[in-house]
Write a protein that holds these residues in place. Structure first.
Motif, mmCIF file in Angstrom:
data_model
loop_
_atom_site.group_PDB
_atom_site.id
_atom_site.type_symbol
_atom_site.label_atom_id
_atom_site.label_comp_id
_atom_site.label_asym_id
_atom_site.label_seq_id
_atom_site.Cartn_x
_atom_site.Cartn_y
_atom_site.Cartn_z
ATOM 1 N N ILE A 169 46.189 43.401 -76.756
ATOM 2 C CA ILE A 169 46.329 44.186 -77.995
ATOM 3 C C ILE A 169 45.324 43.634 -79.001
ATOM 4 N N LYS A 170 45.131 44.392 -80.086
ATOM 5 C CA LYS A 170 44.321 43.878 -81.196
ATOM 6 C C LYS A 170 45.267 43.382 -82.277
ATOM 7 N N LEU A 171 44.832 42.381 -83.015
ATOM 8 C CA LEU A 171 45.643 41.847 -84.107
ATOM 9 C C LEU A 171 46.033 42.993 -85.041
ATOM 10 N N GLY A 172 47.336 43.124 -85.284
ATOM 11 C CA GLY A 172 47.811 44.213 -86.142
ATOM 12 C C GLY A 172 48.453 45.353 -85.353
ATOM 13 N N ASP A 173 48.139 45.469 -84.053
ATOM 14 C CA ASP A 173 48.768 46.513 -83.235
ATOM 15 C C ASP A 173 50.277 46.269 -83.137
ATOM 16 N N PRO A 174 51.069 47.349 -83.140
ATOM 17 C CA PRO A 174 52.508 47.159 -82.977
ATOM 18 C C PRO A 174 52.878 46.890 -81.517
ATOM 19 N N VAL A 175 53.929 46.131 -81.310
ATOM 20 C CA VAL A 175 54.487 45.946 -79.962
ATOM 21 C C VAL A 175 56.001 46.138 -80.042
ATOM 22 N N ASN A 176 56.598 46.454 -78.899
ATOM 23 C CA ASN A 176 58.064 46.461 -78.782
ATOM 24 C C ASN A 176 58.475 45.229 -77.994
ATOM 25 N N PHE A 177 59.698 44.803 -78.200
ATOM 26 C CA PHE A 177 60.292 43.780 -77.338
ATOM 27 C C PHE A 177 61.573 44.363 -76.747
ATOM 28 N N CYS A 178 61.770 44.127 -75.477
ATOM 29 C CA CYS A 178 63.012 44.566 -74.835
ATOM 30 C C CYS A 178 63.764 43.312 -74.393
ATOM 31 N N VAL A 179 64.973 43.127 -74.924
ATOM 32 C CA VAL A 179 65.654 41.836 -74.808
ATOM 33 C C VAL A 179 67.011 41.965 -74.117
ATOM 34 N N PRO A 180 67.218 41.240 -73.022
ATOM 35 C CA PRO A 180 68.556 41.225 -72.415
ATOM 36 C C PRO A 180 69.504 40.474 -73.330
ATOM 37 N N THR A 181 70.570 41.145 -73.755
ATOM 38 C CA THR A 181 71.327 40.647 -74.898
ATOM 39 C C THR A 181 72.795 40.381 -74.583
ATOM 40 N N GLY A 182 73.298 39.290 -75.154
ATOM 41 C CA GLY A 182 74.705 38.936 -75.023
ATOM 42 C C GLY A 182 75.303 38.706 -76.401
ATOM 43 N N ASN A 183 75.033 37.526 -76.930
ATOM 44 C CA ASN A 183 75.565 37.150 -78.239
ATOM 45 C C ASN A 183 74.676 37.629 -79.390
ATOM 46 N N PHE A 184 73.624 38.334 -79.081
ATOM 47 C CA PHE A 184 72.706 38.913 -80.064
ATOM 48 C C PHE A 184 71.846 37.858 -80.764
ATOM 49 N N GLY A 185 71.769 36.637 -80.195
ATOM 50 C CA GLY A 185 70.990 35.589 -80.832
ATOM 51 C C GLY A 185 69.494 35.763 -80.584
ATOM 52 N N ASN A 186 69.159 36.016 -79.336
ATOM 53 C CA ASN A 186 67.771 36.137 -78.946
ATOM 54 C C ASN A 186 67.096 37.308 -79.663
ATOM 55 N N ILE A 187 67.682 38.471 -79.572
ATOM 56 C CA ILE A 187 67.065 39.654 -80.178
ATOM 57 C C ILE A 187 67.032 39.544 -81.698
ATOM 58 N N LEU A 188 68.030 38.859 -82.265
ATOM 59 C CA LEU A 188 68.045 38.661 -83.716
ATOM 60 C C LEU A 188 66.827 37.839 -84.152
ATOM 61 N N ALA A 189 66.462 36.848 -83.352
ATOM 62 C CA ALA A 189 65.274 36.051 -83.679
ATOM 63 C C ALA A 189 64.034 36.944 -83.690
ATOM 64 N N GLY A 190 64.014 37.949 -82.807
ATOM 65 C CA GLY A 190 62.916 38.915 -82.809
ATOM 66 C C GLY A 190 62.907 39.733 -84.091
ATOM 67 N N TYR A 191 64.086 40.070 -84.566
ATOM 68 C CA TYR A 191 64.193 40.807 -85.828
ATOM 69 C C TYR A 191 63.688 39.938 -86.984
ATOM 70 N N PHE A 192 64.012 38.656 -86.943
ATOM 71 C CA PHE A 192 63.540 37.755 -87.999
ATOM 72 C C PHE A 192 62.005 37.678 -87.977
ATOM 73 N N ALA A 193 61.430 37.644 -86.781
ATOM 74 C CA ALA A 193 59.966 37.623 -86.682
ATOM 75 C C ALA A 193 59.391 38.883 -87.323
ATOM 76 N N LYS A 194 60.064 39.993 -87.104
ATOM 77 C CA LYS A 194 59.627 41.262 -87.723
ATOM 78 C C LYS A 194 59.725 41.180 -89.253
ATOM 79 N N LEU A 195 60.839 40.614 -89.742
ATOM 80 C CA LEU A 195 60.990 40.471 -91.194
ATOM 81 C C LEU A 195 59.893 39.590 -91.792
ATOM 82 N N MET A 196 59.379 38.669 -90.981
ATOM 83 C CA MET A 196 58.300 37.792 -91.459
ATOM 84 C C MET A 196 56.954 38.502 -91.488
ATOM 85 N N GLY A 197 56.907 39.688 -90.904
ATOM 86 C CA GLY A 197 55.670 40.450 -90.942
ATOM 87 C C GLY A 197 54.991 40.591 -89.587
ATOM 88 N N LEU A 198 55.615 40.103 -88.514
ATOM 89 C CA LEU A 198 55.031 40.322 -87.183
ATOM 90 C C LEU A 198 55.082 41.825 -86.893
#
Ligand SMILES: *Cc1c(COP(=O)(O)O)cnc(C)c1O
Length: 493
Positions: free
Chosen positions: A254-283
């Motif tokens: 990808i080029k810097l700035g391109d959007p990506v999706n993440f697909c996360v196998p989820t249980g307690n919602f901890g892992n995917i939540l960290a992805g959401y935090f990365a998004k809130l930081m501007g990723l």
């Protein structure tokens, strides 16, 4: 930077305080008051950095009460030679537009290592910073992988003890063997007769039991948590989302700035939540796809806004996701609603009736960021066999759930954004399910199954799992869930 509680937004705690305390007294989860933005130019700089440097720089944004030197030292120790690749969390290019973030190169071969190799350093430093002199007793309820990763992380760490409860029939043979053979003088392991939610509910009750707290205090001990409710578990996970993005830029996917999706196998919602935090930081994250197995309470919630745990519990071939109460969802509810009162209301409903329904507004906000899907054991198994056949890539059952959900998501939506499938465990942790998926019916007993999978796939089992053969079983105890408090008091005497 301060942290509030999802049930009391007026609270202000430092990072060290929240890492020591784990869960807020009001039952809420500690969450940053605001999310730091990735400073201008930082992503670009991180592209040429290694994993440890990335970890130091990203964690520093949240841990103002820690120095750069401290964090560099922690990152070097936490992500050192116990990982079987210097990349620590490499991204595997599967096919055009589909990448796999492998989070299982650590000592216990599951993604929990990413956080639990780091947490002991964060915790012991936090004990020093807060002047806490009592010994921290880490109490863990595990659906399989957390327990071993926490035992490995905290084994013989000064000023800590660790006690792990796992559901007796809810973990794989290899997972169980990993735990009951754990070395160390400060560790304990006990089976609970019941499922993961029984173990987790039992541990939560112990945390809120004033009598137990008092007794332990008299013994110079206090309870702390290594479950993903602890902020010190979530933060190290934010790092690999950003790291994966940097790798994709570095490798020209990808080029810097391109959007990506993440697909996360989820249980307690901890892992995917960290992805959401990365998004809130501007990723630049477009959609976070939440993948579940037959315990699809999150799929329904993210689609319809109704969380209802009153449903049948299934034991599946992806046991680390066999969860009906996803604790970390509370952090998302707070961040999307901005209201501790609203969160208290939902959580109150959940504990009274096992169900709540979020407001229409909140539901709309969820849909801006999250997609969700689930798949059966059968479909996940087919994906394992298919992908090994076509691409020569071997996935574990949890990763296969994510892969299958991604395929369905793409069919439904036509979304062709580059997507990173988050791979959470080595296939060798779930040998029998992986072999069965490939059509093998006669499975070898015990650890011999590792070599069976090696021969079948011509891949190599991770060294820590091979090393299990012939290790002494140290922990054979089991308990009814009602007796968990007594087990804690006995083991911490
Ligand atoms: C813990 C675990 C999960 C679920 O992660 P959460 O943070 O609880 O959502 C998925 N896969 C594996 C292999 C795990 O160990």
């Amino acid at each position: 930077m301060y942290y509030l509680s999802t049930r009391d937004a007026s609270l202000r705690k430092t990072a060290a305080e929240v890492i020591v305390q784990g869960l807020s007294r009001d039952g809420g989860l500690f969450t940053p008051v605001e999310f730091p933005k990735l400073p201008e130019g930082m992503l670009e700089e991180l592209i040429s950095a290694d994993y440890r440097q990335r970890a130091k720089r990203i964690m520093k944004l949240y841990l103002e009460d820690f120095t750069e030197e401290e964090l560099a030292d922690f990152a070097a120790k936490a992500y050192g030679d116990q990982f079987d690749t210097r990349a620590v969390a490499p991204v595997y290019h599967l096919t055009e537009g589909t990448e796999v973030l492998e989070l299982w190169h650590g000592p216990t071969c599951a993604f929990k290592d990413m956080a639990l190799q780091m947490l002991p350093y964060l915790l012991t430093a936090s004990l020093r910073k807060t002047g806490e002199e009592k010994t921290a007793c880490i109490l863990v309820a595990t659906s399989g992988d957390t327990g071993k990763a926490a035992l490995e992380g905290f084994c013989d760490v000064d000023h800590t003890k660790i006690l792990v409860f796992y559901p007796k029939d809810g973990v794989s043979d290899i997972q169980k063997l990993q735990m009951v053979t754990q070395k160390g003088d400060n560790v304990g392991v006990c089976a609970v007769i019941g499922n993961f939610d029984d173990a987790q509910t039992g541990v939560k009750k112990i945390f809120s039991d004033v009598e137990i707290r008092k007794t332990l205090e008299e013994r110079g001990l206090f309870l702390s948590s290594a479950n993903s409710i602890n902020w010190g578990r979530i933060l190290p996970q934010v790092v690999y989302y950003i790291s994966a993005y940097c790798d994709l830029c570095r490798d020209g996917r990808i080029k810097l700035g391109d959007p990506v999706n993440f697909c996360v196998p989820t249980g307690n919602f901890g892992n995917i939540l960290a992805g959401y935090f990365a998004k809130l930081m501007g990723l630049p994250v477009k959609t976070l796809i939440c993948a579940s197995n037959a315990n699809n309470v999150l799929t329904d919630f993210l689609k319809d806004g109704v969380y209802d745990r009153n449903r049948e519990f299934y034991t599946t071939s992806s046991p680390s996701m066999d969860i009906l109460i996803s604790s970390n969802l509370e952090r998302l509810l707070y961040l999307l609603s901005g209201s501790d009162e609203e969160v208290r209301g939902y959580m109150d409903c959940l504990s009274k009736s096992g169900r709540y329904e979020v407001s229409g507004e909140l539901k709309a906000r969820i849909h801006e960021v999250f997609a969700a899907g689930w798949c059966s054991d059968e479909a996940a198994g087919e994906a394992i066999a298919k992908l090994f056949g076509t691409e020569g890539y071997l996935m574990d059952t949890h990763t296969a759930v994510a892969y299958t959900v991604l395929e369905n998501y793409r069919k439904e939506t036509g979304d062709d954004t580059t997507t990173v499938v988050v791979s959470t465990a080595s296939p060798y942790k779930f040998c029998s399910s992986v072999l069965s998926a490939m059509g093998v019916t006669e499975l070898r007993p015990g650890t011999e199954i590792l070599s069976q999978l090696e021969e079948k796939t011509r891949t190599t089992a991770p060294a820590p799992l091979k090393g299990l053969a012939g290790r002494e079983v140290r922990f054979t105890g089991q308990t009814e869930k009602e007796n968990m408090p007594q087990v804690v008091l006995d083991m911490l005497s």
